[in-house]
Design an enzyme around this catalytic site. Structure first.
Site, mmCIF file in Angstrom:
data_model
loop_
_atom_site.group_PDB
_atom_site.id
_atom_site.type_symbol
_atom_site.label_atom_id
_atom_site.label_comp_id
_atom_site.label_asym_id
_atom_site.label_seq_id
_atom_site.Cartn_x
_atom_site.Cartn_y
_atom_site.Cartn_z
ATOM 1 N N LYS A 15 -71.318 -73.514 28.704
ATOM 2 C CA LYS A 15 -72.762 -73.751 28.888
ATOM 3 C C LYS A 15 -73.038 -75.254 29.071
ATOM 4 O O LYS A 15 -73.749 -75.662 29.984
ATOM 5 C CB LYS A 15 -73.525 -73.226 27.655
ATOM 6 C CG LYS A 15 -75.002 -73.558 27.685
ATOM 7 C CD LYS A 15 -75.693 -73.300 26.356
ATOM 8 C CE LYS A 15 -77.058 -73.972 26.335
ATOM 9 N NZ LYS A 15 -77.752 -73.870 25.066
ATOM 10 N N THR B 74 -79.933 -77.034 22.948
ATOM 11 C CA THR B 74 -79.262 -77.759 24.030
ATOM 12 C C THR B 74 -79.735 -77.153 25.348
ATOM 13 O O THR B 74 -79.449 -75.980 25.624
ATOM 14 C CB THR B 74 -77.728 -77.615 23.925
ATOM 15 O OG1 THR B 74 -77.310 -78.102 22.656
ATOM 16 C CG2 THR B 74 -77.030 -78.405 25.025
ATOM 17 N N LYS C 93 -76.264 -85.652 24.973
ATOM 18 C CA LYS C 93 -75.515 -84.471 24.524
ATOM 19 C C LYS C 93 -74.577 -83.953 25.631
ATOM 20 O O LYS C 93 -73.404 -83.686 25.397
ATOM 21 C CB LYS C 93 -76.522 -83.395 24.103
ATOM 22 C CG LYS C 93 -75.982 -82.006 23.920
ATOM 23 C CD LYS C 93 -75.381 -81.783 22.572
ATOM 24 C CE LYS C 93 -74.731 -80.408 22.502
ATOM 25 N NZ LYS C 93 -73.995 -80.189 21.298
#
Ligand code: NAD
Length: 314
Positions: free
Chosen positions: A264, A114, A189
């Site tokens: 994050k 990611t 995402k």
């Protein structure tokens, strides 16, 4: 059918009948079990990780290990990377000793880390310039999904690269979605996880308010799970013990999906909002709250544990 380009020839092989030489860079909590599933499916997988423990664990499930990423990709037909953040991906692909310069032309690259959309597009461009096929394919489903081969892959990249990647992704995941061109997987995402961060905080706030008002939390669950407040954070991942027995709240908020991971993703969403000019005030607020939580005891706790912070600051 899986098409592999080698020495400018296309070799057509049926999925499952041909053993592919796969290099897997990053054998951590996610990458380790994902690579193990490729081994289990019969592929010849060479793993690389900076951690000796991760390498040993991979050897224990039948994987081979290489001493460097360059060595692992030299004869690879496909390369999967599962690294912590954009800076690791940039350095592994294009830094000194970068894998793009050492893999055979036409190798398929799948980056499942990611990372930020800009970095993902930059690395995809470098791959294309080097004559490689590449997709970004971040995942959701966590370590359980990685172990069970039931991850969701959100894939960005050209149709041809997606088609090539799909047979490997099918082994590691249960749902494979082509979201668009390079970077679209990362975009999907972070949009999804920004929504999740916001909805988890909203769900926690509703329980905190119910507690203050003397409303039985189970009653709130029974009503909201069948009303307009229903969402995944409530009915699949309930942040209080009781209503959803499988949620981390029932296991002392052991991750699951750790709060720093959520932070994050919220910071990546914030960065993307800044660079694209999108207005995401709730996403920003969620990032500040997760920052506060991670700095005040939440660093090893599941992200649903943010209910503790909300209770304290009330
Ligand atoms: P992790 O820290 O457990 O694993 C990363 C691995 O990469 C480590 O073992 C590290 O030693 C290795 N590594 C770092 N730099 C390297 C290099 N230059 N060469 C070789 N190996 C190197 O992290 P993770 O939980 O496996 O997460 C990986 C990615 O997946 C992250 O981007 C994360 O955001 C994403 N992700 C994680 C989860 C989760 O639940 N853990 C869920 C969805 C997505």
């Amino acid at each position: 059918m899986f098409k592999i380009q080698m020495d400018d020839d296309f070799q057509e092989v049926a999925m499952g009948e041909t053993v592919l030489r796969v290099a897997f860079v990053g054998l951590g909590n996610m990458g380790g079990p994902m690579a193990a599933n490729l081994v289990k499916a019969g592929h010849e997988v060479v793993g690389v990780d900076l951690s000796e423990e991760a390498r040993a664990a991979f050897q224990a499930v039948g994987g081979q290990v290489a001493t460097s990423a360059v060595e692992a990709v030299r004869e690879a037909q496909a390369v999967v990377t599962m690294l912590p953040a954009g800076k690791h991906v940039r350095s592994v692909y294009t830094g000194e000793g970068g894998i793009l310069a050492h893999a055979p032309k036409g190798t398929l690259f799948i980056d499942s880390s990611t990372i930020d959309v800009d970095c993902s597009r930059e690395v995809a461009k470098a791959a294309s310039d080097a004559g490689m096929d590449m997709v970004d394919a971040p995942v959701s489903g966590g370590i359980v999904g990685a172990a069970n081969g039931t991850l969701t892959f959100m894939v960005g990249g050209p149709e041809g690269a997606f088609e090539r990647a799909k047979s490997l992704l099918d082994i590691m995941g249960a749902s494979i979605v082509h979201a668009g061109e390079a970077g679209a997987g990362q975009a999907a995402k972070i949009c999804n996880n920004m929504l999740l961060g916001i909805s988890m905080i909203g769900t926690c706030e509703a329980f905190v308010l119910a507690e203050k008002l003397g409303l039985d939390p189970q009653k709130l669950y029974d009503i909201s799970s069948k009303s307009s407040g229903q969402c995944w954070s409530l009915t699949s991942y309930c942040p209080i013990p009781g209503p959803v027995p499988t949620s981390p709240a029932n296991n002392d908020y052991t991750p699951g999906f750790a709060a720093p991971m959520m932070l994050k993703d919220l910071l990546l969403a914030e960065e993307a909002a800044d660079s694209s000019g999108a207005n995401t005030p709730m996403g920003e607020k969620a990032a500040r709250l997760y920052e506060e939580y991670c700095n005040n005891g939440g660093e090893n706790v599941d992200f649903s544990g943010i209910i503790h912070l909300l209770r304290k600051s009330g």
